[in-house]
Design a protein around this motif. Structure first.
Motif: not given
Length: 493
Positions: A20-22, A29-30, A184-187, A192-195
């Motif tokens: 999910t994180i990946a 990125v894509l 910005l979206v990636e950041l 969010a993914a880390l949380f």
């Protein structure tokens, strides 16, 4: 059956979290790469269009007028000049550029294409004039017009290149905005993914921790003696098999202990049956002596009565080896015993058996009342000067029946009562009636008390009250139906 719990695999949870994180990080990125690829493709297409348009400028602005001037000067023929091929090539290139829907300068190309039509008409005039022998001066004037129209086409092509350049510049700004937005979206997605990964880790840790706590609690209860404790169905797949094996072990342990308890209970019942079978021979001998004495006295009716009562007494005592008999039979057994004893102790014994008829169809364990009455007779009435009275009664109390055997014998002192109760509750094995001390009164009481606790599986047994006015022994048991005990113990109809 317990409902099956949805199980979670630790490895599966970690795999899903990682995927999910990946996926969350890969999507922007894509998207960014796709946008940049599309934008770069459009940039290359725009550069190609500009290069193509720029390649038309020397043809229209220089090469075409020079070839027409050579024709006008007589240096080459019209057919050999290749003017028409140049014009056709320019028109074909302009048409191809106009067919591209992504072009930003299609308006300029449309004007250039129409201007080329004007240029073609002037070229036709040069061709016709040369064929008709038009003066050179007039042909040169037409060639000058071709040069001027070619300059207009060149200007339109310059305007087209300028518009395309502006479009490319705007596209570059869009690329820059897209890059910043993607960054910005990636950041945001990374945060969010880390949380989410932290939350997933905490949830998984809670699931594993709760599963281990549940397993630990069940094992503690098992080791503490709670054989009904079982490990609940685990949510964690890796722990489910361990929990299942613990439950299998608990089931086997409970089965073994239950089997051992049942064997001990059966052994205790067998011992009690053996003791019940050892009827005090003195009662039989005395009754037979009484029958002989009555026969010698010519009292045939009393002989018949005593013989019938003795026969009923032993028939019901044995009951074909059954443990449970109807209360009506227990009452007849008791009445037969008292009738015999009344004949022997005519002057000192009076009695009453008060058992309601509506209770007599229920079943109880046999020989529950006779030992209590015998105890009241031999240790209460017989030792009291002037005799006494024995009353046996039964009354329903809720879902149970209370039996009371009370006498007006000499009673017991508080010390004697404590001694009798202690002997009745003793863990020492009971002795047979024939071997019991003549002065003791605990054997019959203990025998009945043990059978109440054993057969009815209850903690409450006999209750004894005694004083100067006599002794009262009582107990409460459920009155069972034939269906309730048909699959449990032997019964007598």
């Amino acid at each position: 059956m317990r409902s099956r719990t949805k199980r979670r695999s630790i490895i599966g949870q970690l795999t899903r979290t990682t995927r999910t994180i990946a996926l969350v990080l890969l999507i922007p990125v894509l998207a960014s790469l796709t946008i940049m690829f599309v934008t770069s493709t459009r940039y290359q297409e725009a550069m190609s269009r500009m290069e193509t348009a720029a390649s038309l400028k020397p043809i229209v602005g220089t090469e075409l007028p020079e070839r027409l001037f050579s024709v006008a000067a007589g240096q080459s023929s019209y057919e050999a000049s290749g003017v028409e091929d140049l014009v056709a090539g320019v028109n074909e290139t302009l048409g191809r550029l106009l067919a591209d829907p992504s072009g930003a300068g299609n308006l300029q190309l449309t004007v250039a294409r129409r201007t080329m039509d004007t240029l073609s008409s002037y070229i036709d005039q040069v061709r016709d004039g040369m064929a008709q022998g038009m003066p050179i001066s007039e042909v040169e004037l037409i060639v000058d017009e071709v040069r001027d129209v070619g300059d207009l086409v060149t200007d339109m092509l310059d305007n087209f290149v300028f518009v395309e350049i502006e479009a490319v510049a705007a596209n570059g700004e869009r690329i820059q905005r897209v890059v910043w937005i993607a960054f910005l979206v990636e950041l945001v997605l990374v945060v969010a993914a880390l949380f989410w990964a932290g939350e997933a880790r905490h949830r998984l840790a809670d699931v594993i921790r709760n599963a281990i706590y549940q397993m630990e609690g069940s094992v503690f209860r098992l080791t503490g003696g709670d054989l009904k404790a079982r490990v609940p169905d685990m949510e964690v797949k890796e722990l489910a098999e361990l929990a299942a094996q613990i439950n299998v072990m608990a089931n086997r342990l409970e089965s073994l202990i239950e089997r051992s308890r049942q064997e001990q209970e059966n052994l205790a019942k067998s011992e009690l049956r053996l003791l019940q079978a050892q009827i005090n021979p003195h009662f039989l001998y005395n009754t037979l002596d009484t029958i002989i004495w009555q026969a010698e006295s010519g009292n045939s009716e009393e002989v018949i009565h005593l013989t019938r009562s003795l026969s009923d007494f032993f028939r019901i005592s044995l009951s074909s080896g059954a443990d449970w008999i109807p209360l009506e039979k227990e009452a007849r057994h008791l009445s037969g015993y008292l009738s015999i004893q009344k004949t022997r102790y005519r002057d000192i014994l009076n009695y009453a058996v008060e058992i309601p008829d509506e209770l007599k169809d229920g079943y109880i364990v046999k020989l529950m009342l006779q030992p209590l009455v015998e105890n009241a007779l031999y240790h209460g009435i017989k030792t009291r000067r002037g005799g006494g009275f024995i009353r046996v009664s039964a009354a329903r109390e809720g879902d149970r029946v209370r039996f009371v055997v009370e006498d007006t014998g000499k009673g017991m002192s508080p010390e004697e009562l404590k001694r009798v109760i202690a002997a009745m509750r003793s863990d020492a094995p009971p002795v047979a009636m024939a071997d019991a001390p003549a002065s003791g009164s605990s054997f019959g009481l203990r025998n009945v008390d043990m059978r109440i606790r054993l057969y009815y599986h209850q903690a409450e047994g006999l209750k004894i009250e005694s004083g100067e006015g006599g002794t009262k022994v009582s107990f409460r048991v459920p009155l069972k139906s034939r269906e309730e005990i048909a699959n449990d113990e032997g019964i007598s109809g």
